[in-house]
Design a protein around this motif. Structure first.
Motif, PDB file in Angstrom:
ATOM      1  N   LEU A  78      -4.799 -14.610   0.054  1.00 27.25           N
ATOM      2  CA  LEU A  78      -3.242 -14.561  -1.034  1.00 27.25           C
ATOM      3  C   LEU A  78      -3.388 -13.733  -2.003  1.00 27.25           C
ATOM      4  O   LEU A  78      -2.138 -13.325  -3.185  1.00 27.25           O
ATOM      5  N   ASN A  79      -5.077 -13.632  -2.455  1.00 23.49           N
ATOM      6  CA  ASN A  79      -5.311 -12.921  -4.163  1.00 23.49           C
ATOM      7  C   ASN A  79      -4.549 -11.483  -3.256  1.00 23.49           C
ATOM      8  O   ASN A  79      -4.435 -11.042  -4.742  1.00 23.49           O
ATOM      9  N   ASN A  80      -4.833 -10.750  -2.627  1.00 22.38           N
ATOM     10  CA  ASN A  80      -4.377  -9.770  -1.481  1.00 22.38           C
ATOM     11  C   ASN A  80      -2.628  -9.620  -1.857  1.00 22.38           C
ATOM     12  O   ASN A  80      -2.315  -8.114  -2.466  1.00 22.38           O
ATOM     13  N   VAL A  81      -1.924 -10.780  -1.723  1.00 21.53           N
ATOM     14  CA  VAL A  81      -0.590 -10.181  -1.795  1.00 21.53           C
ATOM     15  C   VAL A  81      -0.122 -10.754  -3.312  1.00 21.53           C
ATOM     16  O   VAL A  81       0.831 -10.280  -3.470  1.00 21.53           O
ATOM     17  N   VAL A  82      -0.646 -11.288  -3.629  1.00 21.80           N
ATOM     18  CA  VAL A  82      -0.148 -11.437  -5.494  1.00 21.80           C
ATOM     19  C   VAL A  82      -0.572 -10.130  -5.726  1.00 21.80           C
ATOM     20  O   VAL A  82       0.421  -9.720  -6.658  1.00 21.80           O
ATOM     21  N   TYR A  83      -2.216  -9.212  -5.463  1.00 24.31           N
ATOM     22  CA  TYR A  83      -2.181  -8.255  -6.652  1.00 24.31           C
ATOM     23  C   TYR A  83      -1.008  -6.840  -6.164  1.00 24.31           C
ATOM     24  O   TYR A  83      -0.627  -6.744  -7.079  1.00 24.31           O
ATOM     25  N   SER A  84      -1.228  -7.167  -4.350  1.00 24.10           N
ATOM     26  CA  SER A  84      -0.100  -6.279  -3.917  1.00 24.10           C
ATOM     27  C   SER A  84       1.851  -6.179  -4.494  1.00 24.10           C
ATOM     28  O   SER A  84       1.762  -5.725  -5.150  1.00 24.10           O
ATOM     29  N   PHE A  85       1.703  -7.579  -4.732  1.00 25.87           N
ATOM     30  CA  PHE A  85       3.025  -7.605  -5.508  1.00 25.87           C
ATOM     31  C   PHE A  85       2.795  -6.934  -6.647  1.00 25.87           C
ATOM     32  O   PHE A  85       4.348  -7.153  -7.496  1.00 25.87           O
ATOM     33  N   THR A  86       2.300  -7.509  -7.790  1.00 25.87           N
ATOM     34  CA  THR A  86       1.858  -6.732  -9.157  1.00 25.87           C
ATOM     35  C   THR A  86       2.424  -5.993  -9.089  1.00 25.87           C
ATOM     36  O   THR A  86       3.161  -5.110 -10.156  1.00 25.87           O
ATOM     37  N   VAL A  87       1.713  -4.526  -8.506  1.00 26.55           N
ATOM     38  CA  VAL A  87       1.041  -3.462  -8.617  1.00 26.55           C
ATOM     39  C   VAL A  87       2.108  -3.118  -8.152  1.00 26.55           C
ATOM     40  O   VAL A  87       3.417  -2.113  -8.483  1.00 26.55           O
ATOM     41  N   SER A 116      -0.932  -3.228  -0.416  1.00 30.34           N
ATOM     42  CA  SER A 116      -1.847  -3.829   0.442  1.00 30.34           C
ATOM     43  C   SER A 116      -2.641  -3.403   0.593  1.00 30.34           C
ATOM     44  O   SER A 116      -4.021  -3.153   0.746  1.00 30.34           O
ATOM     45  N   SER A 117      -2.703  -2.478   1.649  1.00 32.14           N
ATOM     46  CA  SER A 117      -3.661  -1.400   2.718  1.00 32.14           C
ATOM     47  C   SER A 117      -4.321  -0.482   1.648  1.00 32.14           C
ATOM     48  O   SER A 117      -5.500  -0.095   2.527  1.00 32.14           O
ATOM     49  N   GLU A 118      -3.390   0.330   1.094  1.00 31.78           N
ATOM     50  CA  GLU A 118      -3.741   1.095   0.426  1.00 31.78           C
ATOM     51  C   GLU A 118      -5.892   0.801  -0.410  1.00 31.78           C
ATOM     52  O   GLU A 118      -6.702   1.173  -1.056  1.00 31.78           O
ATOM     53  N   TYR A 119      -4.888  -0.677  -0.780  1.00 30.17           N
ATOM     54  CA  TYR A 119      -5.739  -0.923  -2.061  1.00 30.17           C
ATOM     55  C   TYR A 119      -6.765  -1.864  -1.623  1.00 30.17           C
ATOM     56  O   TYR A 119      -7.978  -2.521  -2.433  1.00 30.17           O
ATOM     57  N   ARG A 120      -6.877  -2.466  -0.161  1.00 29.57           N
ATOM     58  CA  ARG A 120      -7.433  -3.572   0.481  1.00 29.57           C
ATOM     59  C   ARG A 120      -9.031  -2.789   0.441  1.00 29.57           C
ATOM     60  O   ARG A 120      -9.450  -1.524   1.278  1.00 29.57           O
ATOM     61  N   GLY A 121     -10.070  -3.304   0.035  1.00 25.13           N
ATOM     62  CA  GLY A 121     -12.099  -3.643  -0.125  1.00 25.13           C
ATOM     63  C   GLY A 121     -11.795  -2.112  -1.180  1.00 25.13           C
ATOM     64  O   GLY A 121     -13.034  -2.253  -1.276  1.00 25.13           O
ATOM     65  N   LEU A 122     -10.692  -2.250  -2.460  1.00 27.07           N
ATOM     66  CA  LEU A 122     -11.318  -1.345  -3.571  1.00 27.07           C
ATOM     67  C   LEU A 122     -11.496  -2.336  -4.491  1.00 27.07           C
ATOM     68  O   LEU A 122     -10.912  -3.275  -4.217  1.00 27.07           O
ATOM     69  N   GLU A 182      -8.026   4.150 -15.410  1.00 29.06           N
ATOM     70  CA  GLU A 182      -8.596   2.711 -14.468  1.00 29.06           C
ATOM     71  C   GLU A 182      -8.240   3.224 -13.649  1.00 29.06           C
ATOM     72  O   GLU A 182      -7.232   3.976 -12.914  1.00 29.06           O
ATOM     73  N   VAL A 183      -8.773   3.019 -12.800  1.00 29.42           N
ATOM     74  CA  VAL A 183      -9.221   3.921 -11.173  1.00 29.42           C
ATOM     75  C   VAL A 183      -9.784   2.674  -9.894  1.00 29.42           C
ATOM     76  O   VAL A 183     -10.201   1.880 -10.300  1.00 29.42           O
ATOM     77  N   TRP A 184      -8.758   2.657  -8.806  1.00 31.44           N
ATOM     78  CA  TRP A 184      -8.914   1.816  -7.883  1.00 31.44           C
ATOM     79  C   TRP A 184      -9.979   2.850  -6.827  1.00 31.44           C
ATOM     80  O   TRP A 184      -9.547   3.546  -6.735  1.00 31.44           O
ATOM     81  N   ALA A 185     -11.209   2.278  -6.502  1.00 23.10           N
ATOM     82  CA  ALA A 185     -11.961   3.046  -5.266  1.00 23.10           C
ATOM     83  C   ALA A 185     -13.685   2.193  -5.123  1.00 23.10           C
ATOM     84  O   ALA A 185     -13.159   1.342  -5.647  1.00 23.10           O
ATOM     85  N   SER A 186     -14.420   2.278  -4.081  1.00 22.56           N
ATOM     86  CA  SER A 186     -14.814   1.153  -3.642  1.00 22.56           C
ATOM     87  C   SER A 186     -16.304   0.798  -5.219  1.00 22.56           C
ATOM     88  O   SER A 186     -16.016   2.106  -6.120  1.00 22.56           O
TER      89      SER A 186
END
Length: 177
Positions: free
Chosen positions: A15-24, A41-47, A62-66
């Motif tokens: 649910l957090n993934n979905v909410v974040y994905s929708f926000t982005v 959702s798939s691009e940011y998963r695990g980051l 801001e940067v999305w990374a591991s």
């Protein structure tokens, strides 16, 4: 009870993934980029979202990374002089939050690398590397505390740049989503 608790944790994470994905998705849509929720959702998963900037605070990003960073320690002339250790991310995972008007750029040789730095304090917190002109090299020492778990440093022979990049198995792919 353990199974029920585990299922609830998995559902909460998704649910957090979905909410974040929708926000982005909405933010990107607002800036007129056509991206779908599924690809985000798939691009940011695990980051994780890292934030950072220069010394004086004029530049923020801001940067999305591991949370586990793979950092390059290059020995080319400019990286040696600046002690430019960096990790590479796709352009789509980087966002300049403030300070575009306070950035200046230095180039040399092929002029493909865009060495950006703050006009006020002189700190280079990110740049566009020659190896990955479709991404950004981020200085891990310019990230705010709390989001980096580990840093693995890899030496790269920038003195023989063409040979080093040609022989490296993954560097060109690091700026791909």
């Amino acid at each position: 009870v353990d199974t029920y608790s585990g299922v609830l944790q998995l559902l909460k994470a998704e649910l957090n993934n979905v909410v974040y994905s929708f926000t982005v998705f909405l933010a990107k849509k607002k800036s007129s980029q056509n991206l779908s929720v599924v690809s985000l959702s798939s691009e940011y998963r695990g980051l994780v979202k890292h934030t950072g900037g220069c010394h004086c605070g004029a530049i923020r990003f801001e940067v999305w990374a591991s949370a586990d960073l793979h950092v390059f320690n290059c020995n080319c002339s400019i990286c040696t002089k600046k002690q430019n250790r960096h990790f590479i991310v796709p352009a789509s995972r980087f966002k300049l939050l403030k300070g575009a008007d306070n950035l200046t750029t230095y180039t040399f040789n092929t002029h493909r690398a865009q060495h950006t730095f703050c006009k006020t304090c002189g700190v280079q917190s990110f740049y566009t590397p020659r190896s990955n002109p479709d991404g950004y090299g981020i200085a891990p020492h310019c990230l705010d505390d709390g989001t980096v778990q580990t840093i693995v440093t890899e030496d790269i022979n920038g003195k023989e740049w063409e040979k080093a990049v040609k022989e490296h198995k993954t560097i060109r792919d690091m700026s791909k989503p």
